[in-house]
Design a protein around this motif. Sequence first.
Motif, PDB file in Angstrom:
ATOM      1  N   ASP A 205       2.252  -6.276  -7.166  1.00  0.00           N
ATOM      2  CA  ASP A 205       2.803  -4.935  -7.338  1.00  0.00           C
ATOM      3  C   ASP A 205       4.003  -4.789  -6.332  1.00  0.00           C
ATOM      4  O   ASP A 205       4.087  -5.510  -5.453  1.00  0.00           O
ATOM      5  CB  ASP A 205       1.614  -4.067  -6.793  1.00  0.00           C
ATOM      6  N   HIS A 207       6.649  -1.454  -4.995  1.00  0.00           N
ATOM      7  CA  HIS A 207       6.873  -0.204  -4.934  1.00  0.00           C
ATOM      8  C   HIS A 207       8.507   0.172  -4.496  1.00  0.00           C
ATOM      9  O   HIS A 207       8.695  -0.433  -3.416  1.00  0.00           O
ATOM     10  CB  HIS A 207       6.151   0.933  -4.430  1.00  0.00           C
ATOM     11  N   HIS A 239      -3.252  -2.456  -4.268  1.00  0.00           N
ATOM     12  CA  HIS A 239      -2.976  -2.544  -5.784  1.00  0.00           C
ATOM     13  C   HIS A 239      -2.954  -3.792  -6.495  1.00  0.00           C
ATOM     14  O   HIS A 239      -3.625  -4.112  -7.467  1.00  0.00           O
ATOM     15  CB  HIS A 239      -1.598  -1.789  -6.217  1.00  0.00           C
TER      16      HIS A 239
END
Length: 356
Positions: A205, A207, A239
């Motif tokens: 993941d 971000h 995540h």
Amino acid sequence: MIRTLERLDAVPEIREIIVACESGFQKKVSGLIRRYGIRKVRRVIAGGETRTDSVYHALRKVHPSCPYVLIHDGVRPFLSSGAIRDAIRCFGKDPDSGWVTGRPAVPTIKEVRNGRIEKTLDRAFLWEIETPQLFKKKILTEAYRYFFRQKQKATDDASLVEKIGKPVKVFCCEEENMKITTAQDFRKAKSLFAAPEIRIGSGEDRHGLEKGRPLYLGGIRIPSPKGARAHSDGDVLLHALVDALLGALGLGDIGEFFPDCDPRFRNVRSEKFLKKVLCLVREKEFEIVNVDSTITLEAPKLSPWKKKIQGSVARLIGVKPHAVGVKAKTAERMGPEGEGLAVSANVVVSLRRCVL
Ligand code: MG
């Protein structure tokens, strides 16, 4: 049989269990059921001479208010509670039909009489039928009553329901569901229990980082001027872990379970996602063996936080800290992570099927 009962006992949709065992063994079987804490067995009855007799006797003991019955062979101990629930869900979509568990036939099957092949059956239409088999109690009782009076026997319940003209559908079973009948089967079953199934899953993941947002990693808030820009709390490590767990179970990805367009997940802490996925792990009868992870972040430096993150992840997933690897690195000023624009995580997880 106890292993089979433990799996049935753990299925929330099952209200009561009637066990039909060989005549004379009821006391012994009842003792084992008590010893292993199986809660839902209401009666242990003496089976009949054939499978048909045993099921008919058991069917008559089912509580009158029960609208549906599931029949399962005690000698099929490998099917997980999750697979039994899947079969129940399938049945729930069309309970006017009977539903049986099965799989497409693999061997070539021929009709042989007196040692001579009469014909070769078209494998494309052949299925191996197993249990569980699910029916409306009213329909199954009607079928059993009719054929019991006629003293007809059947090797499964569906054949009787088919004979009274009611539809029966097949649910494809993807799990090991062998029937232990011979000494050879028993040896194979023992070795399967001795070597539990292992699954591996990977997740990643990333971000973007934004000023004024909190930075969460592994459930820990890290002091930082920037945090992850996200619909939820943007915890990339959790995540990636959720994705790894879903991957190991073959269930898809985090977006399918917790879409970022769903307002229910706005600003939600990622522990909530993890909890839901851990329930699926348990439902499928797996347990986590270990987790390894790498977090990439330019600043702040994570070395003072690695132990805390490790302890937090271990606590969240119920393993010892030494079963959780947490590695932190920078990206040498290259790419979005290196330029301080993003945080990312990679996770690998291994699961082991629980041996009851
Ligand atoms: Mg994410």
